[in-house]
Design a protein around this motif. Structure first.
Motif, PDB file in Angstrom:
ATOM      1  N   SER A   1       0.811  -1.202   0.000  1.00 17.16           N
ATOM      2  CA  SER A   1       0.000   0.000   0.000  1.00 17.16           C
ATOM      3  C   SER A   1       0.850   1.261   0.000  1.00 17.16           C
ATOM      4  N   GLN A   2       2.142   1.157   0.121  1.00 15.42           N
ATOM      5  CA  GLN A   2       3.033   2.306   0.332  1.00 15.42           C
ATOM      6  C   GLN A   2       3.051   3.301  -0.828  1.00 15.42           C
ATOM      7  N   LEU A   3       3.331   4.539  -0.482  1.00 24.32           N
ATOM      8  CA  LEU A   3       3.500   5.575  -1.494  1.00 24.32           C
ATOM      9  C   LEU A   3       4.837   5.406  -2.208  1.00 24.32           C
ATOM     10  N   GLY A   4       5.878   5.117  -1.462  1.00 29.24           N
ATOM     11  CA  GLY A   4       7.204   5.026  -2.039  1.00 29.24           C
ATOM     12  C   GLY A   4       7.462   3.761  -2.824  1.00 29.24           C
ATOM     13  N   GLY A  46     -10.041   0.675  16.028  1.00 32.61           N
ATOM     14  CA  GLY A  46     -11.313   1.030  15.418  1.00 32.61           C
ATOM     15  C   GLY A  46     -11.214   1.937  14.202  1.00 32.61           C
ATOM     16  N   LEU A  47      -9.998   2.250  13.759  1.00 30.80           N
ATOM     17  CA  LEU A  47      -9.793   3.141  12.615  1.00 30.80           C
ATOM     18  C   LEU A  47      -9.014   2.430  11.517  1.00 30.80           C
ATOM     19  N   LEU A  48      -9.041   2.997  10.342  1.00 36.52           N
ATOM     20  CA  LEU A  48      -8.355   2.437   9.183  1.00 36.52           C
ATOM     21  C   LEU A  48      -6.858   2.697   9.276  1.00 36.52           C
ATOM     22  N   ALA A  49      -6.068   1.688   8.967  1.00 41.22           N
ATOM     23  CA  ALA A  49      -4.608   1.818   8.985  1.00 41.22           C
ATOM     24  C   ALA A  49      -4.019   0.942   7.882  1.00 41.22           C
ATOM     25  N   PHE A  50      -2.793   1.261   7.497  1.00 41.36           N
ATOM     26  CA  PHE A  50      -2.099   0.495   6.471  1.00 41.36           C
ATOM     27  C   PHE A  50      -0.732   0.071   6.997  1.00 41.36           C
ATOM     28  N   PRO A  51      -0.300  -1.139   6.676  1.00 35.54           N
ATOM     29  CA  PRO A  51       1.008  -1.595   7.149  1.00 35.54           C
ATOM     30  C   PRO A  51       2.146  -0.889   6.426  1.00 35.54           C
ATOM     31  N   LEU A  55       5.223  -5.168   5.517  1.00 34.95           N
ATOM     32  CA  LEU A  55       3.922  -5.552   6.080  1.00 34.95           C
ATOM     33  C   LEU A  55       4.037  -6.065   7.513  1.00 34.95           C
ATOM     34  N   ARG A  56       5.073  -5.633   8.235  1.00 34.38           N
ATOM     35  CA  ARG A  56       5.298  -6.127   9.593  1.00 34.38           C
ATOM     36  C   ARG A  56       4.830  -5.171  10.676  1.00 34.38           C
ATOM     37  N   ARG A  57       4.587  -3.918  10.339  1.00 33.22           N
ATOM     38  CA  ARG A  57       4.190  -2.945  11.351  1.00 33.22           C
ATOM     39  C   ARG A  57       3.271  -1.902  10.713  1.00 33.22           C
ATOM     40  N   LEU A  58       2.496  -1.243  11.542  1.00 29.81           N
ATOM     41  CA  LEU A  58       1.672  -0.147  11.047  1.00 29.81           C
ATOM     42  C   LEU A  58       2.540   1.086  10.934  1.00 29.81           C
ATOM     43  N   SER A  59       2.257   1.880   9.926  1.00 29.02           N
ATOM     44  CA  SER A  59       3.045   3.074   9.708  1.00 29.02           C
ATOM     45  C   SER A  59       2.113   4.236   9.400  1.00 29.02           C
ATOM     46  N   MET A  60       2.434   5.382   9.951  1.00 36.76           N
ATOM     47  CA  MET A  60       1.611   6.564   9.712  1.00 36.76           C
ATOM     48  C   MET A  60       2.371   7.624   8.914  1.00 36.76           C
ATOM     49  N   ASP A  61       3.573   7.302   8.470  1.00 32.48           N
ATOM     50  CA  ASP A  61       4.389   8.307   7.791  1.00 32.48           C
ATOM     51  C   ASP A  61       4.032   8.448   6.311  1.00 32.48           C
TER      52      ASP A  61
END
Length: 96
Positions: A1-4, A46-51, A55-61
């Protein structure tokens, strides 16, 4: 799902090309990638997140996480606004 290095990056690139040359990118390509983002979506508190990477951790960057995915979605649905603020016309420093 990453941008980079993932689907969000593909969405952002396709949206950018479509904004400049709509004849080169059918709308269905972008729509398919947007639809397939759900493959990567997770629920966190309870919110949407992407790894993030691997795919080992959630990232918000921006590069590997939610922020980049959100920017890519915005680029796909709002073709009038530049993908990144620094890419806005008149925002980038002029070359001499």
């Amino acid at each position: 799902s990453q941008l980079g290095n993932g689907r969000a990056g593909l969405i952002a690139c396709l949206a950018g090309v479509a904004a400049l040359r709509p004849d080169l990118v059918p709308d269905q390509w972008i729509a398919q990638h947007l639809h397939r983002l759900h493959w990567h979506a997770l629920t966190y508190r309870g919110l949407l997140a992407f790894p993030g990477g691997g795919l080992r951790r959630l990232s918000m960057d921006l590069l590997t996480g939610n922020a980049g995915v959100l920017l890519a979605i915005r680029a796909a649905v709002d073709t009038q606004t530049a993908f990144l603020p620094l890419l806005e016309r008149g925002m980038a420093p002029e070359r001499r």
